[in-house]
Design a protein around this motif. Structure first.
Motif, mmCIF file in Angstrom:
data_model
loop_
_atom_site.group_PDB
_atom_site.id
_atom_site.type_symbol
_atom_site.label_atom_id
_atom_site.label_comp_id
_atom_site.label_asym_id
_atom_site.label_seq_id
_atom_site.Cartn_x
_atom_site.Cartn_y
_atom_site.Cartn_z
ATOM 1 N N PRO A 187 5.118 -6.174 -2.832
ATOM 2 C CA PRO A 187 6.176 -6.692 -3.704
ATOM 3 C C PRO A 187 7.134 -7.664 -3.027
ATOM 4 C CG PRO A 187 5.918 -4.328 -4.015
ATOM 5 C CD PRO A 187 5.093 -4.701 -2.822
ATOM 6 N N SER A 188 7.070 -7.775 -1.696
ATOM 7 C CA SER A 188 7.942 -8.738 -1.017
ATOM 8 C C SER A 188 7.312 -10.129 -0.940
ATOM 9 C CB SER A 188 8.285 -8.247 0.395
ATOM 10 O OG SER A 188 7.154 -8.304 1.253
ATOM 11 N N HIS A 189 6.097 -10.273 -1.426
ATOM 12 C CA HIS A 189 5.462 -11.596 -1.451
ATOM 13 C C HIS A 189 6.142 -12.469 -2.494
ATOM 14 C CE1 HIS A 189 2.166 -14.555 -1.218
ATOM 15 N NE2 HIS A 189 2.317 -14.672 -2.522
ATOM 16 N N GLY A 190 6.402 -13.717 -2.107
ATOM 17 C CA GLY A 190 7.001 -14.661 -3.036
ATOM 18 C C GLY A 190 5.988 -15.657 -3.545
ATOM 19 N N ASP A 248 -6.385 1.944 -4.378
ATOM 20 C CA ASP A 248 -7.745 1.990 -4.917
ATOM 21 C C ASP A 248 -7.934 0.956 -6.012
ATOM 22 O OD1 ASP A 248 -8.486 4.017 -3.200
ATOM 23 O OD2 ASP A 248 -8.213 5.629 -4.665
ATOM 24 N N GLN A 249 -6.933 0.755 -6.840
ATOM 25 C CA GLN A 249 -7.034 -0.255 -7.890
ATOM 26 C C GLN A 249 -7.108 -1.663 -7.289
ATOM 27 O OE1 GLN A 249 -3.542 1.058 -10.074
ATOM 28 N NE2 GLN A 249 -4.812 1.755 -11.799
ATOM 29 N N LEU A 250 -6.317 -1.909 -6.249
ATOM 30 C CA LEU A 250 -6.383 -3.205 -5.577
ATOM 31 C C LEU A 250 -7.777 -3.448 -5.003
ATOM 32 C CD1 LEU A 250 -2.988 -3.141 -3.646
ATOM 33 C CD2 LEU A 250 -3.596 -4.739 -5.461
ATOM 34 N N LEU A 251 -8.328 -2.438 -4.352
ATOM 35 C CA LEU A 251 -9.650 -2.578 -3.765
ATOM 36 C C LEU A 251 -10.697 -2.834 -4.840
ATOM 37 C CD1 LEU A 251 -11.323 -2.506 -1.168
ATOM 38 C CD2 LEU A 251 -11.520 -0.026 -1.452
ATOM 39 N N ALA A 252 -10.554 -2.149 -5.978
ATOM 40 C CA ALA A 252 -11.507 -2.343 -7.077
ATOM 41 C C ALA A 252 -11.416 -3.766 -7.627
ATOM 42 C CB ALA A 252 -11.244 -1.323 -8.183
ATOM 43 N N MET A 253 -10.206 -4.318 -7.747
ATOM 44 C CA MET A 253 -10.043 -5.686 -8.234
ATOM 45 C C MET A 253 -10.692 -6.679 -7.281
ATOM 46 S SD MET A 253 -6.224 -5.903 -9.945
ATOM 47 C CE MET A 253 -5.345 -4.702 -8.957
ATOM 48 N N MET A 254 -10.499 -6.457 -5.981
ATOM 49 C CA MET A 254 -11.091 -7.370 -5.013
ATOM 50 C C MET A 254 -12.606 -7.212 -4.978
ATOM 51 S SD MET A 254 -9.959 -9.844 -3.128
ATOM 52 C CE MET A 254 -8.239 -9.506 -2.697
ATOM 53 N N ARG A 255 -13.090 -6.001 -5.153
ATOM 54 C CA ARG A 255 -14.535 -5.779 -5.182
ATOM 55 C C ARG A 255 -15.159 -6.493 -6.392
ATOM 56 N NH1 ARG A 255 -17.898 -2.325 -2.675
ATOM 57 N NH2 ARG A 255 -16.160 -1.162 -1.771
ATOM 58 N N ASP A 256 -14.486 -6.427 -7.533
ATOM 59 C CA ASP A 256 -14.973 -7.126 -8.728
ATOM 60 C C ASP A 256 -15.040 -8.635 -8.479
ATOM 61 O OD1 ASP A 256 -15.244 -4.765 -10.099
ATOM 62 O OD2 ASP A 256 -13.386 -4.985 -11.251
ATOM 63 N N ASP A 257 -14.018 -9.158 -7.813
ATOM 64 C CA ASP A 257 -14.014 -10.597 -7.542
ATOM 65 C C ASP A 257 -15.145 -10.961 -6.589
ATOM 66 O OD1 ASP A 257 -12.822 -13.163 -7.964
ATOM 67 O OD2 ASP A 257 -12.016 -13.056 -5.942
ATOM 68 N N ALA A 258 -15.368 -10.129 -5.579
ATOM 69 C CA ALA A 258 -16.472 -10.389 -4.652
ATOM 70 C C ALA A 258 -17.812 -10.353 -5.385
ATOM 71 C CB ALA A 258 -16.455 -9.369 -3.521
ATOM 72 N N PHE A 274 2.243 -1.194 0.591
ATOM 73 C CA PHE A 274 2.904 -0.161 -0.206
ATOM 74 C C PHE A 274 3.156 -0.698 -1.616
ATOM 75 C CE2 PHE A 274 3.577 0.668 4.208
ATOM 76 C CZ PHE A 274 3.376 2.030 4.323
ATOM 77 N N PRO A 275 2.063 -0.835 -2.408
ATOM 78 C CA PRO A 275 2.210 -1.368 -3.766
ATOM 79 C C PRO A 275 3.023 -0.427 -4.640
ATOM 80 C CG PRO A 275 -0.003 -0.489 -3.414
ATOM 81 C CD PRO A 275 0.678 -0.472 -2.087
ATOM 82 N N GLU A 276 3.664 -1.001 -5.639
ATOM 83 C CA GLU A 276 4.556 -0.221 -6.494
ATOM 84 C C GLU A 276 4.079 -0.107 -7.934
ATOM 85 O OE1 GLU A 276 8.331 -2.147 -6.046
ATOM 86 O OE2 GLU A 276 8.690 -1.293 -4.045
ATOM 87 N N THR A 277 3.236 -1.031 -8.390
ATOM 88 C CA THR A 277 2.821 -1.027 -9.792
ATOM 89 C C THR A 277 1.336 -0.724 -9.963
ATOM 90 O OG1 THR A 277 2.448 -3.421 -9.769
ATOM 91 C CG2 THR A 277 4.635 -2.647 -10.445
#
Length: 261
Positions: free
Chosen positions: A169-172, A219-229, A212-215
């Motif tokens: 969340p600190s990414h701009g 596992d969801q992040l990894l799944a999104m990246m796996r789908d993109d791959a 440390f994702p907040e939303t």
């Protein structure tokens, strides 16, 4: 400028939690030949006074210190500076000092440094144009201002930012090369020299382990990246691929340098 703004508090909260894992992830990540290439790109000399803005766990500062007169590492997160001091002690480097503060208000006089750099930080800044102007101010005429950061392709930048904000969340905003060049012109630095390289593929699981994702969940992040791959389309801008069942990502990292008029 004050350290205690809502945006800065998000930065410090995230980076305090990330500090140990991020330091471990990035330690030794840059190969020795690329470090030498960076020093040559900067034109670093043994007489240079160097400032590393938003130094994090001190990787850039400690890479440059053995080849410079003195290096100052400056960061807003005490836990990151703790990691930097620990790395300094392990390496036995004695010509680096660490200062706590906000990159948007550098507490140094005009022209105090020969080289002013920042690595893997501009995508976190709330006011990147102001930070670059401050870096230019504290650089002496004829000195070098250097930014190292991820630079996604322009057509992938929006998707890249969206994914990174979910993870951190600190990414701009991750600037494109053209955006950095425009920032430099606006800061009075003139034209930039730029070199872009791809990092070696790294496991996305290791990246999100330091996050440390907040939303959403890791596992969801990894799944999104796996789908993109699996799509083979690189919709997210990470050049994601599957290697031995692991999701691997690659970052386009650019070195952008200006010589201050």
């Amino acid at each position: 400028m004050t350290l205690h703004t809502p945006y800065n508090e998000t930065i410090v909260d995230q980076h305090t939690r990330q500090a140990e894992g991020y330091a471990r992830l990035t330690q030794g990540m840059i190969a020795s030949d690329r470090r030498a290439g960076l020093r040559a790109f900067i034109g670093l000399t043994a007489q240079d006074q160097v400032l590393d803005v938003a130094c994090g766990p001190g990787s850039l500062a400690l890479d440059l210190a053995p080849h410079a007169a003195r290096v100052t590492g400056y960061d807003i997160t005490p836990a990151m500076l703790d990691q930097a001091r620990a790395a300094q002690a392990r390496l036995g480097i004695d010509n680096v000092e660490w200062i706590l503060g906000d990159a948007a208000g550098l507490p140094f006089p005009d022209g105090a440094f020969d080289v002013v750099g920042s690595s893997a930080a501009f995508h976190h800044f709330e006011q990147p144009a102001f930070v670059l102007a401050e870096m230019a101010r504290v650089c002496r005429p004829g000195g070098r201002v250097v930014v190292l950061d991820v630079t996604p392709d322009a057509d992938k930048a929006t998707a890249y930012d969206r994914m990174e904000r979910l993870r951190d969340p600190s990414h701009g905003h991750a600037h494109t090369i053209a955006e950095f060049e425009a920032l430099g012109r606006d800061a009075g630095l003139g034209e930039a020299r730029t070199v872009t390289n791809l990092t070696a593929p790294m496991p996305y699981a290791a990246v999100i382990e330091t996050s440390f994702p907040e939303t959403c969940t890791r596992d969801q992040l990894l799944a999104m990246m796996r789908d993109d791959a699996a799509s083979g389309e690189d919709r997210l801008g990470f050049r994601a691929q599957i290697q031995d069942c692991a999701v691997m990502v690659t970052y386009p990292m650019s070195m952008i340098a200006w010589t201050k008029p």
